[in-house]
Design a protein around this motif. Sequence first.
Motif, PDB file in Angstrom:
ATOM      1  N   SER A 222      38.318  40.396  26.622  1.00 25.89           N
ATOM      2  CA  SER A 222      39.511  40.146  27.427  1.00 25.89           C
ATOM      3  C   SER A 222      39.793  41.308  28.374  1.00 25.89           C
ATOM      4  N   MET A 223      39.601  42.533  27.861  1.00 25.40           N
ATOM      5  CA  MET A 223      39.812  43.714  28.691  1.00 25.40           C
ATOM      6  C   MET A 223      38.803  43.766  29.837  1.00 25.40           C
TER       7      MET A 223
ATOM      8  N   ARG B 261      37.292  41.191  31.232  1.00 21.50           N
ATOM      9  CA  ARG B 261      37.646  40.156  32.196  1.00 21.50           C
ATOM     10  C   ARG B 261      38.799  40.602  33.081  1.00 21.50           C
ATOM     11  N   LYS B 262      39.784  41.285  32.463  1.00 22.55           N
ATOM     12  CA  LYS B 262      40.929  41.763  33.245  1.00 22.55           C
ATOM     13  C   LYS B 262      40.490  42.817  34.253  1.00 22.55           C
ATOM     14  N   LYS B 263      39.623  43.740  33.823  1.00 25.30           N
ATOM     15  CA  LYS B 263      39.143  44.780  34.735  1.00 25.30           C
ATOM     16  C   LYS B 263      38.350  44.157  35.877  1.00 25.30           C
TER      17      LYS B 263
ATOM     18  N   SER C  42      38.751  41.091  37.012  1.00 28.93           N
ATOM     19  CA  SER C  42      39.718  40.400  37.865  1.00 28.93           C
ATOM     20  C   SER C  42      40.453  41.375  38.765  1.00 28.93           C
ATOM     21  N   ASP C  43      40.877  42.502  38.196  1.00 31.37           N
ATOM     22  CA  ASP C  43      41.594  43.513  38.979  1.00 31.37           C
ATOM     23  C   ASP C  43      40.701  44.059  40.101  1.00 31.37           C
TER      24      ASP C  43
ATOM     25  N   GLN D  56      41.297  30.369  38.731  1.00 30.14           N
ATOM     26  CA  GLN D  56      40.877  31.764  38.743  1.00 30.14           C
ATOM     27  C   GLN D  56      39.439  31.941  38.292  1.00 30.14           C
TER      28      GLN D  56
ATOM     29  N   GLU E 218      36.530  33.503  40.669  1.00 32.84           N
ATOM     30  CA  GLU E 218      35.847  34.761  40.385  1.00 32.84           C
ATOM     31  C   GLU E 218      34.332  34.557  40.285  1.00 32.84           C
TER      32      GLU E 218
END
Length: 202
Positions: free
Chosen positions: A26-27, A29-31, A33-34, A54, A58
């Motif tokens: 999850s982390m 994927r967030k990085k 995405s950011d 989203q 991506e």
Amino acid sequence: MPTWSWIVIAVVVVVIVVLALIAGASMMRKKRSDRLKDQFGPEYERAVETAGGQRAAEKELLARERKHHKLDISELTPQSRARYEQAWEETQAGFVDNPSESVSEADRLVTEVLRERGYPIDDFEQRAADISVDHPKVVEHYRAGHILHLAQKRGDIGTEAQREAIVHYRTLFEELLRPDHEAHETSSERETGTDTAKGARA
């Protein structure tokens, strides 16, 4: 220690490992995405809308990056840059007498610059996708100019819309002519200025 205790401990360990893996994924994927949001800016939001979500957006943007890495994009030489600058001045100067010809010439000049820099030019949508990796803040100007150029070919466009087309084309044209590091700095400054202006109007 009873056997069932070892079983409980093993289950707890497995659960902890699974939760850690989920949290790590999850982390990541967030990085990711950011990073994509930061790199593509408004192009990211456009991709979310056109791709239908989203995750699909991506995936599309990552595919653009992979394809772009295979391209041999180069900066213009000073001689080419001067030649295109002169050609653009002549195109813009001719707008008063023949706006439709100026819009067509602006479209042609942008295409020529893209070809010389190494971008594939066979398909417009792919062209815009390739440009978005290097110039995400201004690629929408290219799309807008192209739409107006196509409308002009159909005959349903006025002088004011033709003027808008020239402005859209010029935004990308100037970006393409700059050395890459200057273009990226200018894009960042333009985005900051836009954000500041929005804040002032709020």
